[in-house]
Design a protein around this motif. Structure first.
Motif, PDB file in Angstrom:
ATOM      1  N   GLU A   1       0.806  -1.217   0.000  1.00 41.42           N
ATOM      2  CA  GLU A   1       0.000   0.000   0.000  1.00 41.42           C
ATOM      3  C   GLU A   1       0.846   1.278   0.000  1.00 41.42           C
ATOM      4  O   GLU A   1       0.363   2.360  -0.341  1.00 41.42           O
ATOM      5  CB  GLU A   1      -0.959   0.022   1.201  1.00 41.42           C
ATOM      6  CG  GLU A   1      -0.278   0.134   2.564  1.00 41.42           C
ATOM      7  CD  GLU A   1       0.013  -1.207   3.190  1.00 41.42           C
ATOM      8  OE1 GLU A   1       0.100  -1.275   4.438  1.00 41.42           O
ATOM      9  OE2 GLU A   1       0.169  -2.193   2.435  1.00 41.42           O
ATOM     10  N   ASP A   2       2.125   1.144   0.378  1.00 42.73           N
ATOM     11  CA  ASP A   2       3.022   2.291   0.407  1.00 42.73           C
ATOM     12  C   ASP A   2       4.069   2.247  -0.702  1.00 42.73           C
ATOM     13  O   ASP A   2       4.958   3.103  -0.761  1.00 42.73           O
ATOM     14  CB  ASP A   2       3.743   2.354   1.756  1.00 42.73           C
ATOM     15  CG  ASP A   2       2.778   2.519   2.920  1.00 42.73           C
ATOM     16  OD1 ASP A   2       1.823   3.305   2.776  1.00 42.73           O
ATOM     17  OD2 ASP A   2       2.967   1.853   3.950  1.00 42.73           O
ATOM     18  N   PHE A   3       3.963   1.253  -1.573  1.00 40.52           N
ATOM     19  CA  PHE A   3       5.025   1.029  -2.555  1.00 40.52           C
ATOM     20  C   PHE A   3       5.082   2.166  -3.562  1.00 40.52           C
ATOM     21  O   PHE A   3       4.052   2.694  -3.998  1.00 40.52           O
ATOM     22  CB  PHE A   3       4.813  -0.304  -3.281  1.00 40.52           C
ATOM     23  CG  PHE A   3       6.095  -0.985  -3.649  1.00 40.52           C
ATOM     24  CD1 PHE A   3       6.782  -1.752  -2.728  1.00 40.52           C
ATOM     25  CD2 PHE A   3       6.622  -0.851  -4.918  1.00 40.52           C
ATOM     26  CE1 PHE A   3       7.969  -2.382  -3.054  1.00 40.52           C
ATOM     27  CE2 PHE A   3       7.806  -1.467  -5.259  1.00 40.52           C
ATOM     28  CZ  PHE A   3       8.487  -2.235  -4.325  1.00 40.52           C
ATOM     29  N   ASP A   4       6.296   2.540  -3.939  1.00 41.73           N
ATOM     30  CA  ASP A   4       6.531   3.609  -4.899  1.00 41.73           C
ATOM     31  C   ASP A   4       6.354   3.058  -6.319  1.00 41.73           C
ATOM     32  O   ASP A   4       7.061   2.127  -6.725  1.00 41.73           O
ATOM     33  CB  ASP A   4       7.951   4.145  -4.712  1.00 41.73           C
ATOM     34  CG  ASP A   4       8.237   5.385  -5.542  1.00 41.73           C
ATOM     35  OD1 ASP A   4       7.748   5.456  -6.686  1.00 41.73           O
ATOM     36  OD2 ASP A   4       8.966   6.273  -5.055  1.00 41.73           O
TER      37      ASP A   4
ATOM     38  N   GLY B   1       8.563 -12.065  -0.451  1.00 43.29           N
ATOM     39  CA  GLY B   1       9.444 -11.338   0.454  1.00 43.29           C
ATOM     40  C   GLY B   1       8.700 -10.159   1.062  1.00 43.29           C
ATOM     41  O   GLY B   1       8.205  -9.297   0.343  1.00 43.29           O
ATOM     42  N   PHE B   2       8.613 -10.128   2.363  1.00 40.58           N
ATOM     43  CA  PHE B   2       7.883  -9.055   3.052  1.00 40.58           C
ATOM     44  C   PHE B   2       8.522  -7.709   2.711  1.00 40.58           C
ATOM     45  O   PHE B   2       9.720  -7.495   2.902  1.00 40.58           O
ATOM     46  CB  PHE B   2       7.920  -9.285   4.566  1.00 40.58           C
ATOM     47  CG  PHE B   2       6.979  -8.405   5.332  1.00 40.58           C
ATOM     48  CD1 PHE B   2       5.707  -8.841   5.667  1.00 40.58           C
ATOM     49  CD2 PHE B   2       7.355  -7.118   5.710  1.00 40.58           C
ATOM     50  CE1 PHE B   2       4.834  -8.032   6.379  1.00 40.58           C
ATOM     51  CE2 PHE B   2       6.502  -6.297   6.411  1.00 40.58           C
ATOM     52  CZ  PHE B   2       5.231  -6.753   6.752  1.00 40.58           C
ATOM     53  N   GLY B   3       7.703  -6.784   2.182  1.00 42.92           N
ATOM     54  CA  GLY B   3       8.218  -5.474   1.792  1.00 42.92           C
ATOM     55  C   GLY B   3       8.999  -5.491   0.496  1.00 42.92           C
ATOM     56  O   GLY B   3       9.649  -4.508   0.150  1.00 42.92           O
ATOM     57  N   GLN B   4       8.936  -6.598  -0.243  1.00 44.06           N
ATOM     58  CA  GLN B   4       9.728  -6.737  -1.469  1.00 44.06           C
ATOM     59  C   GLN B   4       8.831  -7.069  -2.669  1.00 44.06           C
ATOM     60  O   GLN B   4       9.119  -7.982  -3.434  1.00 44.06           O
ATOM     61  CB  GLN B   4      10.786  -7.835  -1.304  1.00 44.06           C
ATOM     62  CG  GLN B   4      11.863  -7.512  -0.288  1.00 44.06           C
ATOM     63  CD  GLN B   4      12.905  -8.613  -0.249  1.00 44.06           C
ATOM     64  OE1 GLN B   4      12.610  -9.773   0.017  1.00 44.06           O
ATOM     65  NE2 GLN B   4      14.150  -8.250  -0.506  1.00 44.06           N
ATOM     66  N   ALA B   5       7.759  -6.329  -2.820  1.00 41.58           N
ATOM     67  CA  ALA B   5       6.790  -6.650  -3.868  1.00 41.58           C
ATOM     68  C   ALA B   5       7.423  -6.702  -5.254  1.00 41.58           C
ATOM     69  O   ALA B   5       7.222  -7.671  -6.005  1.00 41.58           O
ATOM     70  CB  ALA B   5       5.649  -5.629  -3.857  1.00 41.58           C
ATOM     71  N   SER B   6       8.187  -5.699  -5.607  1.00 38.58           N
ATOM     72  CA  SER B   6       8.759  -5.654  -6.956  1.00 38.58           C
ATOM     73  C   SER B   6       9.864  -6.683  -7.125  1.00 38.58           C
ATOM     74  O   SER B   6       9.980  -7.326  -8.172  1.00 38.58           O
ATOM     75  CB  SER B   6       9.301  -4.252  -7.259  1.00 38.58           C
ATOM     76  OG  SER B   6      10.295  -3.887  -6.310  1.00 38.58           O
TER      77      SER B   6
END
Length: 258
Positions: A102-105, A151-156
């Motif tokens: 939800e916060d991903f750039d 990966g947690f926090g590693q969507a891309s």
């Protein structure tokens, strides 16, 4: 063991990085003529110089893998110079994004897709026809344990590394009748000399690293050589019947345990 690579040329992308540089060194030690490719030419030249100083053969080239025309021109120039690329190590990639979805750039997502996935496609598409014509080739895609487990926090990062698995298997299917193998290497975290530290000492350096080491059955993190030695084998004549495989270099961290 003679891996049968003495007359081969290997192109390594992201060659100036920690894993890429060791890939270059190990392949050069096996007799390949190494082309160290990186957007950072200074880093690539350092790798090539070190290989030459050690008695190997290497050259450094600068190229932005997201520029499809530049990639095609670079590969064409290599082909004219050395007669073709036999081994392609798709190592280049970005791994610095750390945000929940939800916060991903959006710009970071686009960048990582462009570099990690499309960049790999660009260079592979340029190299593949020559391998097919010569009826011999080895392609290695560098994925990650995050590519099959997330990966947690590693969507891309996890999404693009997962896509490289599908891409690598497709290459294996299409190349099988042309002497081309394609495999995927999926490491866990690789930390160089820190892998030699006992966990209690590692905690004083990086608590995140120590937590992963504790969860790893081998009770240590990975070294660049752990990855590079596997890659050298998968590129060898001895591995000619191995294709379309995803091989983890994880110390067992991906295994279920109580």
């Amino acid at each position: 063991m003679d891996f049968g690579l003495d007359d081969k040329t290997a192109l390594v992308t992201g060659a100036g990085g920690r894993i890429g540089s060791v890939d270059c060194e190990v392949l050069a030690a096996e007799g390949t003529d190494v082309v160290a490719l990186d957007v950072d030419i200074d880093a690539a030249e350092t790798v090539a110089d070190d290989i030459e100083d050690a008695g190997g053969t290497a050259r450094a080239l600068e190229c932005d893998l997201t520029d499809r025309d530049a990639v095609a021109e670079t590969v064409s120039a290599i082909d004219e110079d050395v007669g073709g690329i036999d081994v392609l190590i798709n190592n280049a990639g970005m791994v610095d994004a750390r945000d929940r979805v939800e916060d991903f750039d959006d710009d970071v997502w686009d960048r990582d897709v462009a570099v990690n996935l499309t960049g790999t496609y660009n260079v592979t598409r340029a190299v593949y026809p020559g391998m097919k014509e010569r009826e011999w080739g080895r392609i290695i895609n560098m994925s990650s344990v995050a590519g099959w487990q997330g990966g947690f926090g590693q969507a891309s990062y996890s999404a693009t590394k997962s896509a490289l698995i599908g891409f690598g298997k497709t290459l294996a299917l299409e190349g099988a009748q042309h002497g081309i193998t394609s495999n995927v290497v999926a490491p866990s975290i690789v930390v160089g000399a820190l892998a030699d530290l006992p966990i209690d000492q590692l905690e004083g350096v990086d608590e995140h690293f120590a937590r992963i080491a504790k969860a790893t059955p081998m009770r240590r993190l990975g070294r660049e050589e752990d990855v590079a030695n596997l890659i050298a084998y998968l590129c060898s004549e001895q591995a000619e019947y191995i294709t379309g495989q995803v091989v983890g270099v994880t110390g067992g961290v991906d295994l279920f345990s109580f």
